[in-house]
Design an enzyme around this catalytic site. Structure first.
Site, PDB file in Angstrom:
ATOM      1  N   GLN A 119      50.310  53.012  51.091  1.00 48.55           N
ATOM      2  CA  GLN A 119      51.339  52.736  52.094  1.00 48.55           C
ATOM      3  C   GLN A 119      52.525  51.941  51.543  1.00 48.55           C
ATOM      4  OE1 GLN A 119      49.904  50.425  55.392  1.00 48.55           O
ATOM      5  NE2 GLN A 119      49.169  48.744  54.123  1.00 48.55           N
ATOM      6  N   ARG A 121      45.789  40.447  39.279  1.00 46.90           N
ATOM      7  CA  ARG A 121      45.516  41.678  40.027  1.00 46.90           C
ATOM      8  C   ARG A 121      46.600  42.727  39.807  1.00 46.90           C
ATOM      9  NH1 ARG A 121      41.548  41.196  44.247  1.00 46.90           N
ATOM     10  NH2 ARG A 121      42.364  43.171  45.022  1.00 46.90           N
ATOM     11  N   TYR A 131      41.286  30.023  35.955  1.00 43.88           N
ATOM     12  CA  TYR A 131      41.167  30.694  34.658  1.00 43.88           C
ATOM     13  C   TYR A 131      42.518  31.300  34.300  1.00 43.88           C
ATOM     14  CZ  TYR A 131      40.173  34.438  38.064  1.00 43.88           C
ATOM     15  OH  TYR A 131      40.203  35.287  39.150  1.00 43.88           O
ATOM     16  N   ASP A 142      36.202  47.018  49.690  1.00 48.35           N
ATOM     17  CA  ASP A 142      36.301  46.117  50.838  1.00 48.35           C
ATOM     18  C   ASP A 142      36.339  46.854  52.166  1.00 48.35           C
ATOM     19  OD1 ASP A 142      36.249  43.872  49.286  1.00 48.35           O
ATOM     20  OD2 ASP A 142      38.396  43.463  49.392  1.00 48.35           O
TER      21      ASP A 142
END
Length: 389
Positions: A31, A104, A210, A288
């Site tokens: 989207q 990510r 991290y 998810d």
């Protein structure tokens, strides 16, 4: 077999690459106008990295990913080590694949770059689904349509596919809130933080941090109990002063990291009741969309990558029986995902124990036998989702 994947995040893109490699006709519909996976850091353990390496992505992963040498868990106030466990060469030698830390967006972009351009369609917001016999028709807000033999909902925790197929969701607020920050390396050189997965546990909260983006930034996530923020958005801005106030009295390294935040984002942690089924007709879910989990096992993205591998393997061996392949996919994947959901929920309690008898017992147990040691973590890291069917 024509497959439509709804969602161009890490789960959807990795599934598409695996399906395409298996010779299936796959298209991804996202989207957003471009692939820019929001959020910050992500951990990819060997159970998932081995699946991405098989796609020929090692050079791209090594260019932007970080390979931590160990996991280091400390007490919140004095920094005393509670447990250490290897994540570097020992883990790679034992399980045959590295442990990575990524931003990510870096991981999402390298997956998108590996997908042929004509297979990725951005700006396609799903508004409707229809199943007609052996076909599934997806309709998008921009008036485009997609017709496929199978549709995979990889559209995340607020899955539109799940809502259209199984009805409205009922998220439950856990009482936890989280802040995240990305700190440029130059702001924290003086803290001399090693390349590892760092976790600080304390009363009513914990902190994980991290290095990501080839060491240019430090990813920091701060999670506390009893927050009054209830929105489950990754793009709501928070106040750094609020984070510092909630971590008053914590170790100087923790407070130094928070103080260095250029900005912070806040979100509430919710969980959801277990779905009775992941599939209906020729529509299924992954990641998810079907098994959201709290972030206390760092396995959300890894499990979505595993889902794609298992689904691909089953469709390869059962190409003429989509219903059977989806039933087997759910039977294989659901117990493992549920186990990790439960482990994540248990870690939330364990990490946030108040100082006292229970906390001392936890610390002693960690010192005796690290739950992330090679011996104890083998059930997770050794798993090969493409072959354990």
């Amino acid at each position: 077999m024509k497959i439509a994947v709804i969602g161009g995040g890490i789960g959807g893109l990795s599934a598409a690459l695996q399906l395409l490699k298996a010779g299936l006709d796959v298209h991804v519909y996202e989207q957003a106008p471009r692939i820019t996976d929001i959020g910050a850091g992500i951990q990819i353990s060997p159970n998932a990295s081995r699946l991405l390496l098989r796609l020929g992505l090692k050079s791209a992963m090594d260019a932007v990913g970080m390979r931590p040498r160990e996991m280091h868990q400390r007490r919140w106030d004095d920094g005393r080590t509670l447990q250490r466990a290897p994540l570097g060469p020992e883990v790679e030698a034992t399980f045959g694949a590295p442990y990575y830390h990524f931003h990510r967006a870096d991981l999402a972009n390298l997956l998108a770059d590996a997908l042929p351009q004509d297979r990725l369609h951005t700006g396609c917001k799903l508004v409707g689904l229809e199943q007609k016999g052996e076909r599934v028709i997806a309709r998008f807000e921009n008036r485009a349509t997609a017709e496929a033999d199978l549709l995979v909902g990889a559209d995340g925790i607020h899955s539109r596919v799940r809502g259209l197929v199984f009805g409205p969701e009922k998220p439950r607020f856990t009482g936890c809130i989280a802040w995240r920050g990305l700190v440029p390396a130059e702001r924290i050189r003086h803290l001399a933080i090693e390349t590892a997965s760092h976790s600080w546990v304390g009363p009513g909260g914990h902190v994980v941090h991290y290095w990501v983006s080839a060491g240019r930034m430090m990813n920091v996530v701060c999670i506390v109990e009893h927050g009054d923020w209830t929105r489950e958005s990754w793009t709501d801005k928070g106040d750094v002063a609020d984070v510092l106030a909630r971590y008053e009295g914590w170790h100087p390294t923790v407070r130094g990291l928070i103080s260095a935040f250029p900005e912070t984002f806040i979100w509430a942690l919710h969980d959801r009741a277990e779905l009775p089924h992941w599939s209906a007709g020729r529509v299924t879910l992954l990641g998810d969309a079907c098994h959201p989990m709290l972030p206390m096992m760092a396995q959300g993205a890894a499990q979505s990558i595993e889902d794609g591998a298992a689904l691909t393997a089953l469709l390869r061996v059962m190409p003429d029986d989509i219903a059977g392949a989806l039933a087997r996919y759910e039977a294989v994947r659901k117990p493992r995902a549920t186990r990790l959901q439960q482990a994540s929920a248990a870690n939330r309690i364990r990490f946030h124990l108040p100082d006292g008898e229970a906390q001392h017992a936890r610390d002693e147990a960690m010192a005796r036998s690290s739950d992330r040691s090679i011996a104890n973590i083998g059930w997770l890291y050794a798993h090969d989702a493409a072959s354990t069917l």
